[in-house]
Design a protein around this motif. Structure first.
Motif, PDB file in Angstrom:
ATOM      1  N   PRO A 169       0.812  -1.228   0.000  1.00  0.00           N
ATOM      2  CA  PRO A 169       0.000   0.000   0.000  1.00  0.00           C
ATOM      3  C   PRO A 169       0.847   1.280   0.000  1.00  0.00           C
ATOM      4  O   PRO A 169       0.464   2.276  -0.625  1.00  0.00           O
ATOM      5  CB  PRO A 169      -0.823  -0.121   1.284  1.00  0.00           C
ATOM      6  CG  PRO A 169      -0.926  -1.591   1.519  1.00  0.00           C
ATOM      7  CD  PRO A 169       0.409  -2.135   1.091  1.00  0.00           C
ATOM      8  N   GLU A 170       2.003   1.253   0.680  1.00  0.00           N
ATOM      9  CA  GLU A 170       2.871   2.434   0.668  1.00  0.00           C
ATOM     10  C   GLU A 170       3.447   2.683  -0.721  1.00  0.00           C
ATOM     11  O   GLU A 170       3.560   3.846  -1.147  1.00  0.00           O
ATOM     12  CB  GLU A 170       3.991   2.271   1.695  1.00  0.00           C
ATOM     13  CG  GLU A 170       3.507   2.402   3.134  1.00  0.00           C
ATOM     14  CD  GLU A 170       4.564   2.048   4.152  1.00  0.00           C
ATOM     15  OE1 GLU A 170       4.482   2.570   5.278  1.00  0.00           O
ATOM     16  OE2 GLU A 170       5.464   1.214   3.841  1.00  0.00           O
ATOM     17  N   TYR A 171       3.819   1.617  -1.431  1.00  0.00           N
ATOM     18  CA  TYR A 171       4.269   1.813  -2.809  1.00  0.00           C
ATOM     19  C   TYR A 171       3.130   2.352  -3.675  1.00  0.00           C
ATOM     20  O   TYR A 171       3.355   3.214  -4.531  1.00  0.00           O
ATOM     21  CB  TYR A 171       4.790   0.499  -3.402  1.00  0.00           C
ATOM     22  CG  TYR A 171       6.192   0.149  -2.981  1.00  0.00           C
ATOM     23  CD1 TYR A 171       7.275   0.962  -3.319  1.00  0.00           C
ATOM     24  CD2 TYR A 171       6.449  -0.998  -2.238  1.00  0.00           C
ATOM     25  CE1 TYR A 171       8.562   0.646  -2.935  1.00  0.00           C
ATOM     26  CE2 TYR A 171       7.737  -1.327  -1.849  1.00  0.00           C
ATOM     27  CZ  TYR A 171       8.791  -0.503  -2.188  1.00  0.00           C
ATOM     28  OH  TYR A 171      10.069  -0.812  -1.799  1.00  0.00           O
ATOM     29  N   PHE A 172       1.936   1.860  -3.470  1.00  0.00           N
ATOM     30  CA  PHE A 172       0.781   2.359  -4.224  1.00  0.00           C
ATOM     31  C   PHE A 172       0.651   3.870  -4.035  1.00  0.00           C
ATOM     32  O   PHE A 172       0.533   4.626  -5.015  1.00  0.00           O
ATOM     33  CB  PHE A 172      -0.493   1.649  -3.762  1.00  0.00           C
ATOM     34  CG  PHE A 172      -1.724   2.043  -4.532  1.00  0.00           C
ATOM     35  CD1 PHE A 172      -2.190   1.263  -5.580  1.00  0.00           C
ATOM     36  CD2 PHE A 172      -2.417   3.211  -4.227  1.00  0.00           C
ATOM     37  CE1 PHE A 172      -3.325   1.621  -6.302  1.00  0.00           C
ATOM     38  CE2 PHE A 172      -3.542   3.586  -4.940  1.00  0.00           C
ATOM     39  CZ  PHE A 172      -3.990   2.799  -5.977  1.00  0.00           C
ATOM     40  N   ASP A 173       0.659   4.336  -2.789  1.00  0.00           N
ATOM     41  CA  ASP A 173       0.496   5.763  -2.512  1.00  0.00           C
ATOM     42  C   ASP A 173       1.651   6.580  -3.088  1.00  0.00           C
ATOM     43  O   ASP A 173       1.447   7.668  -3.637  1.00  0.00           O
ATOM     44  CB  ASP A 173       0.384   6.000  -1.004  1.00  0.00           C
ATOM     45  CG  ASP A 173      -0.883   5.406  -0.405  1.00  0.00           C
ATOM     46  OD1 ASP A 173      -1.831   5.125  -1.170  1.00  0.00           O
ATOM     47  OD2 ASP A 173      -0.915   5.217   0.826  1.00  0.00           O
ATOM     48  N   LEU A 174       2.874   6.055  -2.970  1.00  0.00           N
ATOM     49  CA  LEU A 174       4.047   6.760  -3.495  1.00  0.00           C
ATOM     50  C   LEU A 174       3.963   6.891  -5.006  1.00  0.00           C
ATOM     51  O   LEU A 174       4.166   7.985  -5.564  1.00  0.00           O
ATOM     52  CB  LEU A 174       5.314   6.011  -3.089  1.00  0.00           C
ATOM     53  CG  LEU A 174       6.631   6.523  -3.685  1.00  0.00           C
ATOM     54  CD1 LEU A 174       6.898   7.965  -3.259  1.00  0.00           C
ATOM     55  CD2 LEU A 174       7.790   5.610  -3.276  1.00  0.00           C
ATOM     56  N   LEU A 175       3.666   5.799  -5.690  1.00  0.00           N
ATOM     57  CA  LEU A 175       3.622   5.832  -7.146  1.00  0.00           C
ATOM     58  C   LEU A 175       2.467   6.692  -7.646  1.00  0.00           C
ATOM     59  O   LEU A 175       2.593   7.365  -8.676  1.00  0.00           O
ATOM     60  CB  LEU A 175       3.514   4.411  -7.699  1.00  0.00           C
ATOM     61  CG  LEU A 175       4.729   3.520  -7.421  1.00  0.00           C
ATOM     62  CD1 LEU A 175       4.435   2.080  -7.812  1.00  0.00           C
ATOM     63  CD2 LEU A 175       5.970   4.030  -8.143  1.00  0.00           C
ATOM     64  N   ALA A 176       1.353   6.706  -6.922  1.00  0.00           N
ATOM     65  CA  ALA A 176       0.245   7.579  -7.298  1.00  0.00           C
ATOM     66  C   ALA A 176       0.644   9.042  -7.210  1.00  0.00           C
ATOM     67  O   ALA A 176       0.158   9.886  -7.980  1.00  0.00           O
ATOM     68  CB  ALA A 176      -0.958   7.306  -6.398  1.00  0.00           C
ATOM     69  N   GLU A 177       1.565   9.347  -6.305  1.00  0.00           N
ATOM     70  CA  GLU A 177       1.997  10.724  -6.112  1.00  0.00           C
ATOM     71  C   GLU A 177       3.057  11.159  -7.121  1.00  0.00           C
ATOM     72  O   GLU A 177       3.020  12.304  -7.610  1.00  0.00           O
ATOM     73  CB  GLU A 177       2.566  10.886  -4.697  1.00  0.00           C
ATOM     74  CG  GLU A 177       3.126  12.269  -4.392  1.00  0.00           C
ATOM     75  CD  GLU A 177       3.790  12.355  -3.033  1.00  0.00           C
ATOM     76  OE1 GLU A 177       4.439  13.390  -2.762  1.00  0.00           O
ATOM     77  OE2 GLU A 177       3.675  11.392  -2.239  1.00  0.00           O
ATOM     78  N   VAL A 178       3.996  10.266  -7.456  1.00  0.00           N
ATOM     79  CA  VAL A 178       5.189  10.717  -8.185  1.00  0.00           C
ATOM     80  C   VAL A 178       5.212  10.312  -9.650  1.00  0.00           C
ATOM     81  O   VAL A 178       6.114  10.739 -10.379  1.00  0.00           O
ATOM     82  CB  VAL A 178       6.472  10.209  -7.488  1.00  0.00           C
ATOM     83  CG1 VAL A 178       6.536  10.691  -6.045  1.00  0.00           C
ATOM     84  CG2 VAL A 178       6.583   8.689  -7.560  1.00  0.00           C
ATOM     85  N   SER A 179       4.274   9.492 -10.122  1.00  0.00           N
ATOM     86  CA  SER A 179       4.307   9.045 -11.508  1.00  0.00           C
ATOM     87  C   SER A 179       3.051   9.481 -12.239  1.00  0.00           C
ATOM     88  O   SER A 179       2.038   9.845 -11.632  1.00  0.00           O
ATOM     89  CB  SER A 179       4.444   7.517 -11.572  1.00  0.00           C
ATOM     90  OG  SER A 179       3.245   6.881 -11.167  1.00  0.00           O
ATOM     91  N   SER A 180       3.124   9.408 -13.571  1.00  0.00           N
ATOM     92  CA  SER A 180       1.947   9.752 -14.375  1.00  0.00           C
ATOM     93  C   SER A 180       1.043   8.550 -14.607  1.00  0.00           C
ATOM     94  O   SER A 180      -0.069   8.684 -15.120  1.00  0.00           O
ATOM     95  CB  SER A 180       2.391  10.324 -15.726  1.00  0.00           C
ATOM     96  OG  SER A 180       3.134   9.364 -16.452  1.00  0.00           O
TER      97      SER A 180
END
Length: 256
Positions: A169-180
């Motif tokens: 879940p932390e990777y999900f939130d991070l990638l939602a923030e920093v990637s297109s």
């Protein structure tokens, strides 16, 4: 800490390379002129990229001189250099079409910064492709944790290994923030091991390495014997004598 042993690592080259193949296959149909392999190890993942992107300019980086030496021999068509991915990625510039990392980031702290640095290597629209082991609940990891924390051994390991991976879940939130755009998935590989000793051989090249390097030579056989005893107890042999060795791995693609 001693350097990585490329020969030990490659004892299970096929099993270690299969996740890189599976990850590269998720990039089918994509064209790439510049590709970077972050944590290239002995070059097995770089060779996968060379096959997947024929004609591309390939750069493999690793912090281990022994791994870089092995990679140069294994994949002579690529460029390789020593680089600490935890600190030096921004110095490599940008403009890569693909940034690829197979079984590396678990050794590097601060993944929010690391993922941003890896995305920063890419041209706009480029893709970051990552695989990292997530087998902490498997018996082998529990065994290593139990033994190294026991009264007999804990004084030898005042600084236990830290696992730097985030939760899914932390990777999900991070990638939602920093990637297109991004995709995440998990695959559990079930390896056929010929013996319990083969499991120890696998981990001598990775997870046991920091602990063995921290022990006096005279204590290493005793430590391995205790690991071996518990491995035999918790990985029962099948009727044909083989052992099932589960290995969950987490993958993600992210676009700049």
């Amino acid at each position: 800490m001693q350097d990585w042993n490329s020969r030990q690592y490659l004892m299970f080259a096929n099993e270690r390379t299969q996740p890189a193949i599976d990850l590269a296959n998720r990039l089918m149909g994509m064209e790439a002129r510049r590709v970077i392999d972050i944590g290239c190890g002995p070059g097995n993942s770089t060779a996968v990229l060379a096959e997947r992107f024929p004609g591309a300019s390939l750069l493999g980086i690793d912090s281990s001189p022994a791994m870089i030496e092995a990679a140069r021999a294994a994949c002579p068509g690529a460029e390789f250099q020593i680089c600490d991915a935890g600190r030096e990625l921004p110095a490599l510039g940008d403009g890569f079409d693909v940034a690829f990392s197979n079984a590396c980031i678990q050794w590097i702290p601060d993944h929010p910064r690391l993922v941003r640095d890896m995305l920063g290597l890419l041209r706009p629209g480029g893709v970051l492709a990552v695989q990292t082991p997530m087998n902490y609940e498997e018996p082998i990891h529990r065994i290593i944790g139990e033994v190294t924390a026991s009264a007999e051994w804990r004084d030898y390991f005042p600084n236990p290994r830290i696992f730097f991976n985030l939760t899914q879940p932390e990777y999900f939130d991070l990638l939602a923030e920093v990637s297109s755009g991004f995709a995440i998935w998990e695959t559990t590989y079930i390896h056929r091991m010929s013996s319990h000793e083969a499991i120890l051989d696998w981990y001598r090249g990775t997870g046991l390495r920091p602990y063995l390097n921290g022990l006096p030579d005279a204590k290493k056989p005793e430590f391995e014997n205790e690991i071996r005893r518990r491995v035999i107890e918790r990985y029962p042999a099948r009727p044909n004598g083989e052992i099932l060795f589960r290995f969950p791995r987490f993958f993600f693609l992210a676009y700049r």
